[in-house]
Design a protein around this motif. Sequence first.
Motif, PDB file in Angstrom:
ATOM      1  N   LEU A  90     141.521 -17.895  27.174  1.00 34.21           N
ATOM      2  CA  LEU A  90     141.742 -18.627  28.408  1.00 34.21           C
ATOM      3  C   LEU A  90     142.489 -19.914  28.099  1.00 34.21           C
ATOM      4  O   LEU A  90     142.216 -20.568  27.080  1.00 34.21           O
ATOM      5  N   GLU A 119     149.330 -13.946  23.034  1.00 32.22           N
ATOM      6  CA  GLU A 119     149.608 -15.347  23.327  1.00 32.22           C
ATOM      7  C   GLU A 119     151.087 -15.670  23.126  1.00 32.22           C
ATOM      8  O   GLU A 119     151.743 -15.125  22.236  1.00 32.22           O
ATOM      9  N   GLY A 130     137.125 -15.120  25.371  1.00 29.03           N
ATOM     10  CA  GLY A 130     138.091 -16.175  25.105  1.00 29.03           C
ATOM     11  C   GLY A 130     138.308 -16.476  23.642  1.00 29.03           C
ATOM     12  O   GLY A 130     139.031 -17.428  23.318  1.00 29.03           O
ATOM     13  N   CYS A 171     143.395 -13.749  33.210  1.00 30.36           N
ATOM     14  CA  CYS A 171     143.361 -13.203  31.844  1.00 30.36           C
ATOM     15  C   CYS A 171     142.912 -11.746  31.851  1.00 30.36           C
ATOM     16  O   CYS A 171     143.439 -10.919  31.095  1.00 30.36           O
ATOM     17  N   ARG A 201     145.349 -11.147  28.434  1.00 30.38           N
ATOM     18  CA  ARG A 201     145.092 -12.255  27.522  1.00 30.38           C
ATOM     19  C   ARG A 201     143.619 -12.271  27.110  1.00 30.38           C
ATOM     20  O   ARG A 201     142.736 -11.988  27.933  1.00 30.38           O
ATOM     21  N   THR A 255     148.830 -18.855  34.011  1.00 29.92           N
ATOM     22  CA  THR A 255     148.021 -18.158  33.009  1.00 29.92           C
ATOM     23  C   THR A 255     148.672 -16.844  32.615  1.00 29.92           C
ATOM     24  O   THR A 255     148.784 -16.514  31.431  1.00 29.92           O
ATOM     25  N   GLU A 256     149.124 -16.077  33.603  1.00 28.77           N
ATOM     26  CA  GLU A 256     149.802 -14.819  33.311  1.00 28.77           C
ATOM     27  C   GLU A 256     151.052 -15.046  32.457  1.00 28.77           C
ATOM     28  O   GLU A 256     151.400 -14.215  31.608  1.00 28.77           O
TER      29      GLU A 256
END
Length: 244
Positions: A147, A75, A45, A139, A144, A100-101
């Motif tokens: 988190l 991001e 993260g 993630c 990503r 999140t995706e």
Amino acid sequence: MRVVRHFVDLPLAEGAALELPEAAVAHLVRVLRLGPGDRVRLFNGDGHDYESELESTGKREARARVLSRVAVASESPLAITLAQGIARGEKMDLILQKATELGVARIAPVVTERTEVRLDAERADKRLAHWRGVLASACEQSGRARLPELLPPQALGNFLAQESSTRRLVLDPATGSTLAQLQLAAGDSLCLLVGPEGGLSERDLAAARAAGFSGLRLGPRILRTETAALAAIAGLNALYGDWR
């Protein structure tokens, strides 16, 4: 060749050797059947992937060595906070996974007047731990390396009293601007408030407006809670984010 990524809640650094957590062993060794010499990308993260190699594996333990650190630029330029009225069961998991995706930066599960899920302290802690796992898995899949920040479940009023995003929007099918009318500026932080099943009550909407939230409508159709937030976030990315 598919790259295997896995989240570990551990400090990571080039050259470090580490014992992998039980969840990582279960997935990498028992499910994917990786063994000594196989490569895996670990992340914790901090915005980096850590290229690593499994040095030893067993039924319940595995040891890896970090070979290199790679910065990950995945991001969204939009700093979106999703304030989501807590939905039931798998619906909430779906919202958190897909948000999140789609790149949200922060998620605030809120209890509204029409929220049907009621969490005491023990259940809230268990649900929060489960949701963190959902975010980590999303993630892993989406690439990503950060988190989203996940706030503890809280009453809508408490959240509204603390929220300070530059732009504050509440999904309201009856009134408000469209996505194209927002005209977001570079550097704007944005909070999107979405109701649970049954939507936000008039009292919820009034409290949101009093806290500086303006209405946002997504066309003439009424969307389910698990559709509304995701449609709005996707539209924001298309118009102002990294889908342009």
